[in-house]
Design an enzyme around this catalytic site. Structure first.
Site, PDB file in Angstrom:
ATOM      1  N   ASP A 167       0.827  -1.206   0.000  1.00  0.00           N
ATOM      2  CA  ASP A 167       0.000   0.000   0.000  1.00  0.00           C
ATOM      3  C   ASP A 167       0.865   1.262   0.000  1.00  0.00           C
ATOM      4  O   ASP A 167       1.247   1.779   1.049  1.00  0.00           O
ATOM      5  CB  ASP A 167      -0.916  -0.036   1.219  1.00  0.00           C
ATOM      6  CG  ASP A 167      -1.950   1.081   1.234  1.00  0.00           C
ATOM      7  OD1 ASP A 167      -1.853   1.986   0.378  1.00  0.00           O
ATOM      8  OD2 ASP A 167      -2.841   1.050   2.098  1.00  0.00           O
ATOM      9  N   TYR A 213     -12.506   4.638   2.392  1.00  0.00           N
ATOM     10  CA  TYR A 213     -12.288   6.039   2.057  1.00  0.00           C
ATOM     11  C   TYR A 213     -13.513   6.866   2.442  1.00  0.00           C
ATOM     12  O   TYR A 213     -14.623   6.354   2.580  1.00  0.00           O
ATOM     13  CB  TYR A 213     -12.029   6.201   0.548  1.00  0.00           C
ATOM     14  CG  TYR A 213     -10.757   5.565   0.077  1.00  0.00           C
ATOM     15  CD1 TYR A 213      -9.538   6.219   0.208  1.00  0.00           C
ATOM     16  CD2 TYR A 213     -10.768   4.305  -0.510  1.00  0.00           C
ATOM     17  CE1 TYR A 213      -8.358   5.632  -0.230  1.00  0.00           C
ATOM     18  CE2 TYR A 213      -9.587   3.705  -0.948  1.00  0.00           C
ATOM     19  CZ  TYR A 213      -8.393   4.387  -0.808  1.00  0.00           C
ATOM     20  OH  TYR A 213      -7.239   3.796  -1.235  1.00  0.00           O
TER      21      TYR A 213
END
Length: 379
Positions: free
Chosen positions: A129, A229
């Protein structure tokens, strides 16, 4: 298996490989060709790379010639992409939402392009990531940058001459960057508050010693996407949140904004009126400045001082920690690329049905294949 590594633009001090990961690629059967000077701004010399087993070449075109794998931090230039052989795999942060025709170039070149910033946030992909690894550093550096521009101290101090009050720091957006900013500001002795539209962050902010500030209505309770998110909020919610923030921001010495929405312009969180309401000498750091900015008046690459003496920092702070940022980014890349290498051959063997591959693959076999972008057909 030829692996090419490119030098980045002057503004980016990072490099996509380190001597540590050179050795790891070599152990898998790779032969690393790196553009001369690629690691210089990250504090890594050509000699360091050569001692690790890499071959240093004079330019990007020499590096990518016959390369099976191309590693970069940012998307390569059109000329370099066209110089890659068909079927080569390019791994970089591609910024596909603002590609401006670059996806067509990648497709026409016949390369397999992978956007590392599209890596899904699942347990299996944590070590890959890049957004998290780089945002963590950005959050830390944001506090350091703010402190450098702030003319007062952060911690409370009791002295013979009297007590110095602790600075008030407000972090807007409690993702990876925001949480690191909260933790860093607290370690430096500031009184910290934070806001975010995702309910899950309330407990995280509190665990770091921060006070949570938000309009906690029904929309707030559902304001998080499946990928973790923040969702874009309604105009009504934004107005209520802006009113709350406006009353809070008047009392703050330092404000750090980190809010981003994938594929969209960064939301405007701090208006010019809010900036003007802050005390002279206060500092704002806009980490979303490259995506349109959370703070009205911020400018990419600049420190703006308003007529009231408030400073707005829009500098790229990752460039100031290029060595550490490169180390983490290079490990992220290796963690992903190594899963695509057949160690017996050795060769790049991609499982196109793998979830990580499907999530990051932009172009393949001369076409744009990612579901979010393939509507933009190559001509």
């Amino acid at each position: 298996m030829h692996i090419a590594v490119l030098s980045e633009t002057v503004a980016d001090t990072r490099v996509a490989i380190t001597p540590e990961t050179v050795r790891k690629y070599e152990a898998l059967g790779g032969k690393v060709h790196i553009q001369g000077g690629a690691g210089q701004r990250a504090g890594i010399s050509d000699q360091d790379f050569e001692q690790a087993g890499a071959r240093v070449v004079p330019d990007a075109f020499s590096a990518v010639k016959n390369a099976d794998i191309v590693l970069a931090v940012g998307r390569p230039t059109e000329a370099v992409i066209r110089a890659c052989k068909p079927g080569a795999a390019i791994f970089a942060t591609m910024d596909p939402h603002r590609a401006n025709g670059a996806l067509d170039v990648l497709a026409h070149a016949g390369v397999n392009a992978f956007a590392m910033e599209l890596m899904p946030r699942i347990t299996r992909a944590q070590s890959m990531d890049v957004l998290s690894s780089q945002a963590n550093l950005a959050g830390y550096r944001a506090v350091i940058d703010a402190t450098a521009e702030f003319s007062r101290l952060l911690p409370m101090m009791m002295t013979a001459a009297g007590t110095i009050p602790a600075a008030q720091v407000f972090v807007m957006g409690a993702g990876v960057a925001g949480l690191q900013a909260i933790a860093t500001a607290r370690r430096l002795g500031a009184i910290v508050s934070a806001t975010d539209v995702r309910p899950a962050t309330k407990e995280q902010v509190a665990s770091l010693g921060g006070k949570f500030i938000a309009v906690e209505d029904e929309e707030f309770k559902a304001a998080e996407s499946a990928g973790g998110y923040a969702k874009e909020m309604s105009g009504e919610y934004q107005a209520k949140q802006a009113e709350l923030v406006s009353a809070h921001i008047v009392k703050q010495d330092i404000v750090i904004t980190t809010a981003l929405i994938p594929g969209r312009q960064a939301p405007r969180l701090v208006s010019a009126a809010m900036v003007d309401s802050m005390r002279p000498g206060s500092v704002l750091v806009d980490l979303a400045v490259d995506s349109g900015g959370n703070v009205e008046g911020s400018r990419a690459g600049e420190v703006v001082t308003t007529s009231r003496g408030v400073k707005i920092i829009g500098n790229s702070n990752i460039s100031k920690v290029g060595t550490t940022a490169s180390s983490l980014y290079a490990r992220n890349l290796f963690s992903f690329v190594s899963t695509l290498i057949d160690r017996d051959q050795p060769a790049l063997v991609i499982d196109w049905d793998d979830e990580l591959v499907k999530s990051t693959n932009l172009t393949r076999d001369g076409a744009i294949v990612h579901p979010a972008f393939k509507g933009a057909k190559a001509n």
